[in-house]
Design a protein around this motif. Structure first.
Motif, PDB file in Angstrom:
ATOM      1  N   UNK A  66       5.791  -9.069  -7.061  1.00 23.27           N
ATOM      2  CA  UNK A  66       5.001 -10.388  -7.776  1.00 23.27           C
ATOM      3  C   UNK A  66       6.109 -11.294  -8.003  1.00 23.27           C
ATOM      4  N   UNK A  67       5.774 -12.625  -8.106  1.00 24.43           N
ATOM      5  CA  UNK A  67       6.678 -13.649  -8.348  1.00 24.43           C
ATOM      6  C   UNK A  67       6.189 -14.750  -9.166  1.00 24.43           C
ATOM      7  N   UNK A  68       6.816 -15.181 -10.038  1.00 21.39           N
ATOM      8  CA  UNK A  68       6.524 -16.296 -10.987  1.00 21.39           C
ATOM      9  C   UNK A  68       7.625 -17.372 -11.255  1.00 21.39           C
ATOM     10  N   UNK A  69       7.145 -18.322 -11.908  1.00 25.10           N
ATOM     11  CA  UNK A  69       7.999 -19.681 -12.064  1.00 25.10           C
ATOM     12  C   UNK A  69       8.954 -19.091 -13.212  1.00 25.10           C
ATOM     13  N   UNK A 118      -2.640 -12.054  -4.010  1.00 24.79           N
ATOM     14  CA  UNK A 118      -3.512 -12.484  -5.156  1.00 24.79           C
ATOM     15  C   UNK A 118      -2.959 -14.029  -5.661  1.00 24.79           C
ATOM     16  N   UNK A 119      -3.632 -15.013  -5.586  1.00 17.76           N
ATOM     17  CA  UNK A 119      -3.247 -16.232  -5.997  1.00 17.76           C
ATOM     18  C   UNK A 119      -4.335 -16.834  -7.290  1.00 17.76           C
ATOM     19  N   UNK A 120      -4.031 -16.292  -8.369  1.00 15.25           N
ATOM     20  CA  UNK A 120      -5.213 -16.509  -9.061  1.00 15.25           C
ATOM     21  C   UNK A 120      -4.837 -16.998 -10.613  1.00 15.25           C
ATOM     22  N   UNK A 121      -5.676 -18.020 -10.872  1.00 19.29           N
ATOM     23  CA  UNK A 121      -5.410 -18.578 -12.231  1.00 19.29           C
ATOM     24  C   UNK A 121      -4.236 -19.358 -12.274  1.00 19.29           C
ATOM     25  N   UNK A 122      -3.858 -19.867 -11.363  1.00 18.57           N
ATOM     26  CA  UNK A 122      -2.554 -20.684 -11.286  1.00 18.57           C
ATOM     27  C   UNK A 122      -2.999 -22.190 -10.612  1.00 18.57           C
ATOM     28  N   UNK A 123      -3.841 -22.283  -9.536  1.00 19.63           N
ATOM     29  CA  UNK A 123      -4.204 -23.408  -8.907  1.00 19.63           C
ATOM     30  C   UNK A 123      -4.765 -24.173  -9.802  1.00 19.63           C
ATOM     31  N   UNK A 124      -5.438 -23.960 -10.857  1.00 17.69           N
ATOM     32  CA  UNK A 124      -6.061 -24.518 -11.599  1.00 17.69           C
ATOM     33  C   UNK A 124      -5.391 -25.561 -12.480  1.00 17.69           C
ATOM     34  N   UNK A 125      -3.952 -25.513 -12.674  1.00 11.95           N
ATOM     35  CA  UNK A 125      -2.994 -26.494 -13.049  1.00 11.95           C
ATOM     36  C   UNK A 125      -2.543 -27.518 -12.097  1.00 11.95           C
ATOM     37  N   UNK A 141       9.855 -17.200  -8.298  1.00  5.64           N
ATOM     38  CA  UNK A 141       9.779 -18.116  -7.098  1.00  5.64           C
ATOM     39  C   UNK A 141       8.712 -19.288  -7.667  1.00  5.64           C
ATOM     40  N   UNK A 142       9.247 -20.400  -7.271  1.00  4.76           N
ATOM     41  CA  UNK A 142       8.359 -21.603  -7.443  1.00  4.76           C
ATOM     42  C   UNK A 142       7.261 -21.846  -6.320  1.00  4.76           C
ATOM     43  N   UNK A 143       6.045 -21.790  -6.484  1.00  4.47           N
ATOM     44  CA  UNK A 143       5.249 -22.095  -5.315  1.00  4.47           C
ATOM     45  C   UNK A 143       5.050 -23.389  -4.827  1.00  4.47           C
ATOM     46  N   UNK A 144       5.643 -24.369  -5.680  1.00  3.96           N
ATOM     47  CA  UNK A 144       6.022 -25.721  -5.047  1.00  3.96           C
ATOM     48  C   UNK A 144       7.142 -25.955  -4.156  1.00  3.96           C
ATOM     49  N   UNK A 145       7.983 -24.929  -4.203  1.00  3.84           N
ATOM     50  CA  UNK A 145       9.200 -25.134  -3.262  1.00  3.84           C
ATOM     51  C   UNK A 145       9.142 -23.907  -2.267  1.00  3.84           C
ATOM     52  N   UNK A 146      10.180 -24.257  -1.273  1.00  8.47           N
ATOM     53  CA  UNK A 146      10.232 -23.095  -0.106  1.00  8.47           C
ATOM     54  C   UNK A 146      10.229 -21.614  -0.766  1.00  8.47           C
ATOM     55  N   UNK A 147       9.313 -21.111  -0.417  1.00  5.37           N
ATOM     56  CA  UNK A 147       9.185 -19.508  -0.698  1.00  5.37           C
ATOM     57  C   UNK A 147      10.305 -18.847  -0.531  1.00  5.37           C
ATOM     58  N   UNK A 168       2.263   0.669   9.314  1.00  7.56           N
ATOM     59  CA  UNK A 168       3.332   0.058   8.484  1.00  7.56           C
ATOM     60  C   UNK A 168       2.790   0.291   6.864  1.00  7.56           C
ATOM     61  N   UNK A 169       3.554  -0.425   5.946  1.00  7.67           N
ATOM     62  CA  UNK A 169       3.152  -0.058   4.634  1.00  7.67           C
ATOM     63  C   UNK A 169       2.095  -1.228   4.472  1.00  7.67           C
ATOM     64  N   UNK A 170       1.228  -0.950   3.331  1.00  4.81           N
ATOM     65  CA  UNK A 170       0.147  -1.764   3.064  1.00  4.81           C
ATOM     66  C   UNK A 170       0.855  -2.845   1.982  1.00  4.81           C
ATOM     67  N   UNK A 171       1.098  -4.106   2.264  1.00  4.73           N
ATOM     68  CA  UNK A 171       1.934  -4.998   1.180  1.00  4.73           C
ATOM     69  C   UNK A 171       0.949  -6.042   0.372  1.00  4.73           C
ATOM     70  N   UNK A 172       1.041  -6.197  -0.907  1.00  4.87           N
ATOM     71  CA  UNK A 172       0.280  -6.924  -1.508  1.00  4.87           C
ATOM     72  C   UNK A 172       1.275  -7.863  -2.406  1.00  4.87           C
ATOM     73  N   UNK A 173       1.045  -9.182  -2.508  1.00  4.34           N
ATOM     74  CA  UNK A 173       1.554 -10.115  -3.035  1.00  4.34           C
ATOM     75  C   UNK A 173       0.666 -10.700  -4.297  1.00  4.34           C
ATOM     76  N   UNK A 174       1.301 -10.546  -5.486  1.00  8.01           N
ATOM     77  CA  UNK A 174       0.810 -11.277  -6.775  1.00  8.01           C
ATOM     78  C   UNK A 174       1.710 -12.457  -6.744  1.00  8.01           C
ATOM     79  N   UNK A 175       0.947 -13.812  -6.619  1.00  6.93           N
ATOM     80  CA  UNK A 175       1.655 -15.005  -6.324  1.00  6.93           C
ATOM     81  C   UNK A 175       1.825 -15.835  -7.720  1.00  6.93           C
ATOM     82  N   UNK A 176       1.463 -15.406  -8.687  1.00  5.84           N
ATOM     83  CA  UNK A 176       1.644 -16.008 -10.080  1.00  5.84           C
ATOM     84  C   UNK A 176       1.448 -14.977 -10.964  1.00  5.84           C
TER      85      UNK A 176
END
Ligand SMILES: C[S@@+](CC[C@H](N)C(=O)[O-])C[C@H]1O[C@@H](n2cnc3c(N)ncnc32)[C@H](O)[C@@H]1O
Length: 264
Positions: free
Chosen positions: A133-136, A208-215, A192-198, A98-106
């Motif tokens: 890619x998803x972001x609030x 990739x879930x980088x430099x967002x959890x810090x908040x 997409x809001x990481x705090x809600x149902x995705x 299959x396809x190689x899939x990557x998610x940039x979560x913020x």
């Protein structure tokens, strides 16, 4: 124009409810500066009056702008370059199917997702791949979908990739670069809001879930990471920011190297 304590609390409570991010009293100057620009744009001379209006039920569009403006969207191409080297080496061992899939979560304005795309395109050649890619924030998602950046943003992009995948503009766009079509065709962004149902975005080999959890506080971090891990394929990789350790979250994660995890 100064922001009253009452308005500061009202705005930061609203922002917390929307994003999960708590802006404390040390962020007063930052909040005031960002509200000032919004108030000017909306034609208000008094900050407290602006806040009263923006938070009222008749100003839904302004509330989207408010959340956009208060989020910190700092990002750049090939940020924390170790992750891109790790990804490149991981791709050498990838057998499919299959396809190689990557998610940039913020994903912010998309620099992270396009950096990933350059590595995937280069290593996988004609084999299938996709980056989501998803972001609030709606405004950064719009920027990301265009794939058009000021030339000054190119600094962190290794020359090898810059020559192949960044198209220099002409005329009015002489100071801009466009991500090559062969990247843009495989990369897409949505809110997409990481705090809600995705949203239904499928399963990924790398997240990739980088430099967002810090908040976030620890319970919210735990909630976000466990929700995100459900989207990670068996044997897949989760990258966090190097300043955001996940080891204290008591989640079934195995550390492969600092800021690189997989399912335990
Ligand atoms: C500092 S940027 C990080 C961008 C990129 N991952 C990087 O490392 O360069 C943080 C991003 O997280 C987004 N963000 C903040 N809270 C969020 C939430 N609850 N859900 C989704 N994205 C969020 C912000 O809008 C911002 O674009």
């Amino acid at each position: 124009m100064n922001l009253s304590q009452h308005s500061f609390v009202a705005v930061t409570d609203f922002f917390h409810a929307q994003s999960g991010i708590r802006l404390g009293p040390d962020k007063l100057a930052l909040v005031q500066g960002r509200l000032q620009r919004l108030a000017n744009e909306a034609g208000h001379t008094d900050l407290d009056t602006y806040v009263g209006w923006a938070l009222s039920s008749s100003a839904a569009d302004e509330q989207v702008r408010l959340v956009d403006r208060l989020t910190t969207n700092e990002t750049y191409f090939f940020r924390e370059p170790e992750h891109f080297q790790y990804l490149g080496a991981h791709l050498e061992t990838w057998k499919g199917p299959g396809a190689f899939r990557v998610w940039s979560g913020a994903s912010s304005s998309g620099e992270e997702a396009y950096s990933i795309a350059m590595v995937l395109r280069d290593r996988l050649q004609q084999r299938p791949w996709q980056v989501v890619g998803t972001d609030l924030s709606t405004s950064v998602v719009d920027t990301a979908n265009k794939g058009l950046y000021p030339l000054s943003r190119a600094e962190g992009i290794p020359e090898y990739y810059r020559k192949r995948y960044c198209l220099r503009g002409h005329g009015d766009y002489a100071q801009h670069m466009l991500m090559a079509r062969e990247l843009r065709d495989h990369v897409h962004f949505q809110t997409a809001n990481l705090l809600e149902q995705l949203p239904e975005i499928g399963e990924f080999q790398v997240i990739f879930l980088r430099n967002v959890l810090i908040y976030f506080d620890v319970p919210s971090k735990r909630e976000i990471v466990s929700r995100v891990m459900k989207k990670l394929a068996p044997g897949g990789l989760l990258f966090s920011g190097h300043s955001e350790s996940l080891v204290n979250l008591s989640l079934p994660l195995k550390t492969l190297q600092p800021a690189v995890y997989t399912h335990a």
